[in-house]
Design a protein around this motif. Structure first.
Motif, PDB file in Angstrom:
ATOM      1  N   PHE A 160      13.225  28.053  33.641  1.00 45.98           N
ATOM      2  CA  PHE A 160      11.989  27.491  33.108  1.00 45.98           C
ATOM      3  C   PHE A 160      12.081  27.279  31.588  1.00 45.98           C
ATOM      4  O   PHE A 160      12.495  28.152  30.854  1.00 45.98           O
ATOM      5  CB  PHE A 160      10.786  28.393  33.435  1.00 45.98           C
ATOM      6  CG  PHE A 160       9.492  27.782  33.006  1.00 45.98           C
ATOM      7  CD1 PHE A 160       8.917  26.768  33.748  1.00 45.98           C
ATOM      8  CD2 PHE A 160       8.867  28.173  31.827  1.00 45.98           C
ATOM      9  CE1 PHE A 160       7.745  26.167  33.340  1.00 45.98           C
ATOM     10  CE2 PHE A 160       7.690  27.572  31.417  1.00 45.98           C
ATOM     11  CZ  PHE A 160       7.128  26.566  32.178  1.00 45.98           C
ATOM     12  N   GLY A 161      11.679  26.081  31.177  1.00 46.09           N
ATOM     13  CA  GLY A 161      11.705  25.780  29.739  1.00 46.09           C
ATOM     14  C   GLY A 161      12.819  24.832  29.347  1.00 46.09           C
ATOM     15  O   GLY A 161      12.836  24.313  28.241  1.00 46.09           O
ATOM     16  N   THR A 162      13.750  24.544  30.275  1.00 44.53           N
ATOM     17  CA  THR A 162      14.854  23.632  29.906  1.00 44.53           C
ATOM     18  C   THR A 162      14.524  22.189  30.284  1.00 44.53           C
ATOM     19  O   THR A 162      15.165  21.259  29.826  1.00 44.53           O
ATOM     20  CB  THR A 162      16.170  24.038  30.595  1.00 44.53           C
ATOM     21  OG1 THR A 162      15.915  24.134  32.002  1.00 44.53           O
ATOM     22  CG2 THR A 162      16.670  25.369  30.084  1.00 44.53           C
TER      23      THR A 162
ATOM     24  N   LEU B  65       8.159  32.968  37.817  1.00 45.31           N
ATOM     25  CA  LEU B  65       8.686  32.050  36.799  1.00 45.31           C
ATOM     26  C   LEU B  65       9.860  32.748  36.132  1.00 45.31           C
ATOM     27  O   LEU B  65       9.722  33.881  35.675  1.00 45.31           O
ATOM     28  CB  LEU B  65       7.578  31.832  35.766  1.00 45.31           C
ATOM     29  CG  LEU B  65       7.564  30.511  35.029  1.00 45.31           C
ATOM     30  CD1 LEU B  65       7.115  29.436  35.982  1.00 45.31           C
ATOM     31  CD2 LEU B  65       6.617  30.605  33.841  1.00 45.31           C
ATOM     32  N   LYS B  66      11.030  32.072  36.079  1.00 50.43           N
ATOM     33  CA  LYS B  66      12.164  32.702  35.409  1.00 50.43           C
ATOM     34  C   LYS B  66      12.358  32.037  34.049  1.00 50.43           C
ATOM     35  O   LYS B  66      12.728  30.865  33.976  1.00 50.43           O
ATOM     36  CB  LYS B  66      13.430  32.572  36.258  1.00 50.43           C
ATOM     37  CG  LYS B  66      13.390  33.419  37.530  1.00 50.43           C
ATOM     38  CD  LYS B  66      14.715  33.377  38.275  1.00 50.43           C
ATOM     39  CE  LYS B  66      15.718  34.348  37.682  1.00 50.43           C
ATOM     40  NZ  LYS B  66      16.935  34.432  38.515  1.00 50.43           N
ATOM     41  N   ILE B  67      12.070  32.792  32.991  1.00 51.51           N
ATOM     42  CA  ILE B  67      12.215  32.232  31.638  1.00 51.51           C
ATOM     43  C   ILE B  67      13.698  32.112  31.327  1.00 51.51           C
ATOM     44  O   ILE B  67      14.451  33.079  31.471  1.00 51.51           O
ATOM     45  CB  ILE B  67      11.541  33.132  30.581  1.00 51.51           C
ATOM     46  CG1 ILE B  67      10.053  33.280  30.904  1.00 51.51           C
ATOM     47  CG2 ILE B  67      11.727  32.546  29.186  1.00 51.51           C
ATOM     48  CD1 ILE B  67       9.313  34.147  29.896  1.00 51.51           C
ATOM     49  N   ASP B  68      14.104  30.925  30.918  1.00 52.98           N
ATOM     50  CA  ASP B  68      15.532  30.660  30.722  1.00 52.98           C
ATOM     51  C   ASP B  68      16.126  31.500  29.588  1.00 52.98           C
ATOM     52  O   ASP B  68      15.441  31.850  28.624  1.00 52.98           O
ATOM     53  CB  ASP B  68      15.752  29.172  30.418  1.00 52.98           C
ATOM     54  CG  ASP B  68      17.215  28.806  30.525  1.00 52.98           C
ATOM     55  OD1 ASP B  68      17.741  28.843  31.659  1.00 52.98           O
ATOM     56  OD2 ASP B  68      17.826  28.518  29.472  1.00 52.98           O
TER      57      ASP B  68
ATOM     58  N   SER C 132       6.733  33.720  20.190  1.00 51.56           N
ATOM     59  CA  SER C 132       5.380  33.269  20.528  1.00 51.56           C
ATOM     60  C   SER C 132       5.398  32.298  21.712  1.00 51.56           C
ATOM     61  O   SER C 132       4.450  32.279  22.510  1.00 51.56           O
ATOM     62  CB  SER C 132       4.672  32.674  19.314  1.00 51.56           C
ATOM     63  OG  SER C 132       5.480  31.710  18.725  1.00 51.56           O
ATOM     64  N   ILE C 133       6.504  31.533  21.841  1.00 53.35           N
ATOM     65  CA  ILE C 133       6.597  30.652  23.028  1.00 53.35           C
ATOM     66  C   ILE C 133       6.660  31.531  24.277  1.00 53.35           C
ATOM     67  O   ILE C 133       5.934  31.306  25.256  1.00 53.35           O
ATOM     68  CB  ILE C 133       7.830  29.717  22.954  1.00 53.35           C
ATOM     69  CG1 ILE C 133       7.641  28.671  21.843  1.00 53.35           C
ATOM     70  CG2 ILE C 133       8.067  29.019  24.298  1.00 53.35           C
ATOM     71  CD1 ILE C 133       8.838  27.777  21.600  1.00 53.35           C
ATOM     72  N   ALA C 134       7.547  32.568  24.219  1.00 50.74           N
ATOM     73  CA  ALA C 134       7.698  33.472  25.367  1.00 50.74           C
ATOM     74  C   ALA C 134       6.343  34.102  25.716  1.00 50.74           C
ATOM     75  O   ALA C 134       5.969  34.180  26.891  1.00 50.74           O
ATOM     76  CB  ALA C 134       8.733  34.544  25.056  1.00 50.74           C
ATOM     77  N   LYS C 135       5.630  34.497  24.687  1.00 54.57           N
ATOM     78  CA  LYS C 135       4.323  35.127  24.925  1.00 54.57           C
ATOM     79  C   LYS C 135       3.370  34.153  25.632  1.00 54.57           C
ATOM     80  O   LYS C 135       2.705  34.506  26.606  1.00 54.57           O
ATOM     81  CB  LYS C 135       3.715  35.599  23.591  1.00 54.57           C
ATOM     82  CG  LYS C 135       2.418  36.362  23.787  1.00 54.57           C
ATOM     83  CD  LYS C 135       1.886  36.857  22.475  1.00 54.57           C
ATOM     84  CE  LYS C 135       0.473  37.404  22.519  1.00 54.57           C
ATOM     85  NZ  LYS C 135      -0.241  37.495  23.742  1.00 54.57           N
ATOM     86  N   ALA C 136       3.342  32.948  25.084  1.00 53.24           N
ATOM     87  CA  ALA C 136       2.448  31.937  25.665  1.00 53.24           C
ATOM     88  C   ALA C 136       2.801  31.691  27.129  1.00 53.24           C
ATOM     89  O   ALA C 136       1.905  31.614  27.984  1.00 53.24           O
ATOM     90  CB  ALA C 136       2.552  30.639  24.873  1.00 53.24           C
TER      91      ALA C 136
ATOM     92  N   ILE D  32      11.058  43.783  23.382  1.00 53.27           N
ATOM     93  CA  ILE D  32      10.109  42.709  23.026  1.00 53.27           C
ATOM     94  C   ILE D  32       9.476  42.141  24.295  1.00 53.27           C
ATOM     95  O   ILE D  32       8.251  41.979  24.379  1.00 53.27           O
ATOM     96  CB  ILE D  32      10.809  41.601  22.201  1.00 53.27           C
ATOM     97  CG1 ILE D  32      11.176  42.150  20.825  1.00 53.27           C
ATOM     98  CG2 ILE D  32       9.927  40.361  22.069  1.00 53.27           C
ATOM     99  CD1 ILE D  32      12.112  41.285  20.023  1.00 53.27           C
ATOM    100  N   LEU D  33      10.314  41.870  25.279  1.00 51.27           N
ATOM    101  CA  LEU D  33       9.814  41.287  26.539  1.00 51.27           C
ATOM    102  C   LEU D  33       8.858  42.258  27.250  1.00 51.27           C
ATOM    103  O   LEU D  33       7.867  41.831  27.835  1.00 51.27           O
ATOM    104  CB  LEU D  33      10.987  40.918  27.456  1.00 51.27           C
ATOM    105  CG  LEU D  33      11.746  39.665  27.013  1.00 51.27           C
ATOM    106  CD1 LEU D  33      13.128  39.620  27.636  1.00 51.27           C
ATOM    107  CD2 LEU D  33      10.959  38.393  27.368  1.00 51.27           C
ATOM    108  N   LYS D  34       9.203  43.519  27.157  1.00 47.48           N
ATOM    109  CA  LYS D  34       8.351  44.529  27.782  1.00 47.48           C
ATOM    110  C   LYS D  34       6.971  44.507  27.125  1.00 47.48           C
ATOM    111  O   LYS D  34       5.936  44.555  27.784  1.00 47.48           O
ATOM    112  CB  LYS D  34       8.995  45.907  27.650  1.00 47.48           C
ATOM    113  CG  LYS D  34       8.310  46.954  28.503  1.00 47.48           C
ATOM    114  CD  LYS D  34       8.954  48.293  28.390  1.00 47.48           C
ATOM    115  CE  LYS D  34       8.009  49.295  29.060  1.00 47.48           C
ATOM    116  NZ  LYS D  34       8.555  50.616  29.090  1.00 47.48           N
TER     117      LYS D  34
END
Ligand code: C2E
Ligand code: CA
Ligand code: CA
Length: 698
Positions: free
Chosen positions: A600-602, A618-621, A636-640, A665-667
């Motif tokens: 996700f995101g690519t 959703l798997k964040i790339d 902030s993108i990851a957070k959003a 951070i992800l946690k």
């Protein structure tokens, strides 16, 4: 003509003979001859009686002699007149006999000539009949010609060269002029010819007037009254005098504008691309051959550039073909702007563009152009309400060093382009012979891939997925490995695209699904805690009609709870045909399994479609995760993304977590799951079993 002359002579001859015979007959008049003889006899007798005695008395004085003479004088007279009469009558009779003979001859002649005359007359009659026939035929053919002329679309022209008088039929009409609006001279006609066609027209005329070609034929444009031009086809032939000087020329003309338009359309269809308006592959191949020939003659280099847009497929898949088409048009415009005037741009098909640069002396000149093309892509593309980035990759071959003919040149530029793509796209490469080796290797790989399954060269590795809070393994991702007998392990990044190209991905994908489920069954049977296994699905597999059935069959056979199977699909796959994707996903979800959206995101898609897709995770790339510790922006993108996913009741898995920092951070951002080298690389089943036994499993 000869015939009439010869008959005239015959007539005259007969007439002369006839006159002659009449003359003969006229001269021989018995009455006048008899009268003549009697008159002469009477005259001589009278003269003799009157003067003979007196003459004797004067000449002879002696009386006895006179008596004697008088006695003999009577005898002399009778004898002399008898002789004279004999002579006269003899002559007259002789003459008569001659004349009669002549007359006879004349009659014979007349008879012969008369016969000749009759024969000639018959001849004449026959010729008159024939003449009448040919006159009739001529009249008919004249009428036919007139009808044909009136009926035909062609016009006729007739040029009296000596007096420079040019007559047309239809031409003025055709061009929309009144009869007196154009003069009747060759100059008036030439003044209407399209300037570019005039020289050729003069040359063609000249050629024929100098008798170098048997006919005049020419196509040219003529101005009409409204200022537009019509294509005319003229044909003609000249008449020459004894001195080989042309004195007159005539021919036809035809309006061929519609043929020309059709011809141009056909040319455009054959040689131009309708979307971008650029010349197409046919043009590229034909004209490049000419450019190479020019280069050979003048000792110039010619550079062939094979350009391909990077990830264009994604634009088409995620934004739709309309955006894709718009982008291609914009790229065509951009290339026209960037390229030097001598460069030729063509669209070879899809997102591939063929360019050649003639008259190259230094390699640096090519580099300069290629770099400016690549640089021109470094800008946001705005299509409608979308803004995105796209890059291009270019392969280059240079004539004559890297190819002797067009086929070699194109093939080598194409090879160089592929090689540049493998080097990470958005760059360019000049062709080198080693590239062929790499291409051959790829071909070889394709071949080997066919036998890989039969030879049991595939195996699955499993990468654990960790619960962020408990740090326990809660799932696995099955990742395919190819253990090549010579090359050893080959990365799926290398062989999956090749398997996709050749549809081999279908049986391979099915094997992965089956193997993952079978393995899971074995682990469950061995007493391991049941784990969800995620299997990657390629776009090609997704289009298989029987995908749902196949999966159900595998689940049935392995007796795996559908909840323990997760299917990973990519953004670009999902967006290819959104409605179709939703339909299939719904069916799959009905079976009870889970769906996650990979990488996700690519892609280029917006977040809106997330609402409509029936997915669970959703798997964040990895590319987002990579900079998450360093870049506030990425964070902030990851957070959003995480917040949005949660608002839609989706789980979030972070991919490629390599460091503790990233993990924390992800946690903190409340990401649910993580997968990455920080915990474990993908592992073969034995190693994974070891890991699970060590108590990492929940
Ligand atoms: P993917 O689905 O995004 O898989 C994740 C890839 O990232 C895997 O590469 C994995 O080894 C790698 N990875 C995981 N954690 C990290 C990390 O912390 N750092 C780094 N640098 N890499 C990490 P892998 O196994 O080489 O697979 C590559 C791609 O091949 C996969 O990407 C997937 O798209 C495709 N693929 C693999 N197996 C299959 C399969 O069975 N079917 C299909 N269709 N595609 C597969
Ligand atoms: Ca994956
Ligand atoms: Ca991924």
């Amino acid at each position: 003509m000869f015939f009439y002359g010869s008959n005239d002579k015959k007539f005259k001859k007969i007439f002369d003979m006839y006159e002659h015979s009449i003359m003969i007959n006229k001269k021989f008049n018995p009455k006048s001859i008899a009268m003549k003889i009697a008159t002469i006899y009477l005259l001589v007798g009278c003269l003799w009686i009157t003067f003979s005695d007196r003459f004797v008395h004067i000449v002879v004085k002696d009386a006895s002699s006179v008596t004697l003479i008088q006695t003999f004088k009577g005898w002399f007279y009778v004898i002399a007149t008898s002789i004279m009469l004999y002579m006269i009558i003899y002559r007259v009779m002789k003459e008569k006999e001659w004349k009669e003979k002549k007359l006879l001859e004349s009659y014979e002649q007349i008879e012969f000539t008369y016969e000749e005359l009759i024969a000639a007359e018959e001849d004449l009659e026959q010729q008159v009949t024939e003449l009448q026939k040919s006159q009739k035929a001529l009249k008919e053919s004249e009428e036919r010609f007139r009808l044909a002329m009136e009926g035909a679309s062609d016009g006729i022209w007739d040029w009296d060269i000596i007096n420079n008088k040019l007559l047309f039929t239809r031409m003025k009409d055709l061009l929309g002029f009144e009869e007196d609006e154009i003069g009747n001279s060759i100059e008036a006609w030439k003044s209407l010819i399209y300037p570019e066609d005039l020289q050729r027209t003069n040359e063609e005329l000249e050629k024929h007037l100098k008798d170098q070609v048997p006919y005049y034929e020419n196509q040219y444009r003529m101005r009409t009254k409204d200022g537009s031009y019509k294509w005319i086809l003229s044909r003609g032939k000249a008449i020459f005098n004894k001195n080989k000087k042309p004195i007159r020329m005539a021919g036809s003309h035809e309006d061929i504008t519609h043929y020309k338009i059709a011809e141009e359309n056909i040319y455009r269809l054959a040689y131009y691309d309708s979307l971008t308006g650029l010349p197409n592959r046919t043009f590229f191949e034909e004209k490049l051959a000419e450019a190479l020939n020019e280069g050979k003659k003048n000792d110039y280099k010619v550079a062939v550039l094979y350009m391909d847009l990077d990830n264009f497929k994604n634009v088409n898949d995620t934004l739709g073909h309309m955006y894709g088409d718009e982008l291609l048009k914009d790229v065509a415009k951009l290339l026209k702007k960037v390229l030097p005037p001598l460069g030729v741009i063509t669209r070879l098909g899809g997102d591939e563009f063929g360019i050649w640069l003639p008259k190259i002396v230094y390699k640096e000149d090519i580099i300069c152009v290629v770099e400016s093309i690549i640089a021109s892509f470094q800008k946001p593309w705005i299509l409608g309400d979308r803004e995105f980035y796209i890059t291009a990759t270019i392969g280059i071959s240079v004539y004559p060093e890297q190819g002797k003919d067009i086929h070699e040149m194109i093939k080598n530029a194409d090879t160089a382009m592929y090689s540049a793509k493998e080097n990470g796209k958005n760059n360019y490469k000049f062709y080198t012979p080693e590239m062929n080796k790499q291409l051959l290797e790829k071909l070889e790989m394709k071949n080997n891939l066919r036998y890989a399954m039969k030879r049991n060269e595939f195996l699955l590795y499993y990468q654990p997925q960790i619960d962020m809070n408990t740090k326990k393994v809660i799932g696995l991702e099955a990742l395919l490995r190819w253990n090549h007998p010579i090359r050893g392990f080959i990365s799926p990044y290398e062989f999956i695209p090749i398997a996709e190209e050749s549809d081999l991905i279908i049986p391979i994908g099915e094997w992965v699904l089956k193997s993952a489920c079978e393995q899971n069954r074995k682990w469950i049977d061995l007493g391991y805690p049941p784990l969800k296994i995620a299997v990657n699905l390629s776009a090609r597999q997704f289009q298989q009609q029987d995908l749902v059935l196949t999966i159900r069959d595998i689940l049935d056979k392995t007796k795996i709870n559908p909840e323990l199977l997760e299917l990973e699909i990519t953004e670009s796959l999902a967006m290819k045909d959104l409605n179709f994707t939703i339909e299939i996903l719904k069916k799959l979800k009905k079976l009870g399994l889970r769906i996650s959206l990979d990488d996700f995101g690519t892609g280029y898609s917006s977040l809106n479609y997330l609402k409509v897709l029936p997915i669970d995770t959703l798997k964040i790339d990895k590319t987002f995760v990579d900079d998450i510790a360093e870049s506030k922006r990425e964070k902030s993108i990851a957070k959003a993304v995480i917040d949005l996913a949660h608002s839609m009741n989706l789980m979030v898995t972070a991919e490629g977590v390599e460091t503790e920092d990233q993990f924390f951070i992800l946690k903190k951002l409340q990401c649910d799951k993580a997968q990455g080298y920080f915990f474990s690389k993908p592992l073969p089943k034995e190693k994974l079993e070891k890991l699970l036994k060590e108590g990492y499993a929940q």
